[in-house]
Design an enzyme around this catalytic site. Structure first.
Site, mmCIF file in Angstrom:
data_model
loop_
_atom_site.group_PDB
_atom_site.id
_atom_site.type_symbol
_atom_site.label_atom_id
_atom_site.label_comp_id
_atom_site.label_asym_id
_atom_site.label_seq_id
_atom_site.Cartn_x
_atom_site.Cartn_y
_atom_site.Cartn_z
ATOM 1 N N GLY A 69 45.982 40.440 33.674
ATOM 2 C CA GLY A 69 46.647 39.261 33.131
ATOM 3 C C GLY A 69 47.714 39.634 32.137
ATOM 4 C CG ASP A 70 51.744 40.099 30.290
ATOM 5 O OD1 ASP A 70 51.328 41.005 29.544
ATOM 6 O OD2 ASP A 70 52.827 39.520 30.117
ATOM 7 C CD GLN A 71 48.825 33.590 26.735
ATOM 8 O OE1 GLN A 71 48.297 34.058 25.741
ATOM 9 N NE2 GLN A 71 48.357 32.558 27.377
ATOM 10 C CB ALA A 106 51.178 36.252 35.032
#
Length: 164
Positions: A69-71, A106
Site C-alpha cells: 500500500g501507499d498513501q 493505493a
C-alpha cells in the site's frame, strides 16, 4: 496461504489486526524517493509504489498473498509525503491549513493467482489553524510517518472538519 503485509506501518498493521487476519509484516525495501523523483503524477505514483512494495515482498515469498500500500497527499499538484520531522510536519500542515487537498490511497494485492490494484481518492479540507494549534497536533498525534503530516485521514477531527 500465508498473508504478508508489505509494510512496517503501524497503521496498516492495525487495520489488518482489526479484521482478525493472521499475517506478518515485512519491510519491502523500496526506494520511494527514487520513484518520486521519476514520477510526478500522484495517482500513478501511489499505485506504482503500492505495486513495487508488493512485488518486492512477493519475490521473497512467492507462495504468499502479499498486500502493498501507499498513501500520499497532493496539494495544487505538489506531492506531500511523510514529513519525517516535527518541523516539516508543521510546515506541511501550515500549507494545508484552510485548504482542500487530495489524499491518494493505493493498494496492491499480489498472489500466485494474479494481481489486483485499487486506488481511492479522497478530497479533504483542513480547517484553518494557527501555528500553535498545529504544533500541539504534531506533538500529540505523532504524524511524522503519515503523508501530509496527517494521522489517518478522517481520524484527526482537529484538522479535517469533513470530507467532500
Amino acid at each position: 496461504m500465508r498473508l504478508v503485509l508489505a509494510s512496517t506501518s503501524k497503521y496498516r498493521r492495525r487495520q489488518l489486526e482489526a479484521l482478525g487476519l493472521d499475517f506478518w509484516s515485512e519491510a519491502p525495501g523500496v526506494d520511494e524517493d527514487a520513484e518520486k523523483a521519476r514520477v510526478s503524477n500522484p495517482e500513478t505514483l501511489s499505485v506504482l509504489l503500492a505495486t513495487l512494495k508488493a512485488e518486492a515482498v512477493f519475490a521473497r515469498h512467492p507462495g504468499a498473498v502479499v498486500i502493498g500500500g501507499d498513501q500520499l497527499v497532493s496539494l495544487d499538484g505538489e506531492i506531500l509525503g511523510k514529513p519525517g520531522t516535527p518541523e516539516r510536519a508543521v510546515a506541511q500542515l501550515e500549507m494545508l491549513s484552510g485548504r482542500t487537498h487530495t489524499l491518494f490511497t493505493a493498494v496492491c494485492v499480489l498472489s500466485p493467482f494474479g494481481v489486483a490494484t485499487h486506488l481511492d481518492r479522497t478530497r479533504l479540507t483542513v480547517r484553518s489553524l494557527g501555528r500553535a494549534a498545529l504544533e500541539r497536533y504534531v506533538s500529540s498525534d505523532d504524524p511524522l510517518d503519515c503523508a501530509g503530516g496527517q494521522v489517518r485521514a478522517g481520524r484527526g477531527r482537529a484538522l479535517s472538519p469533513g470530507r467532500d
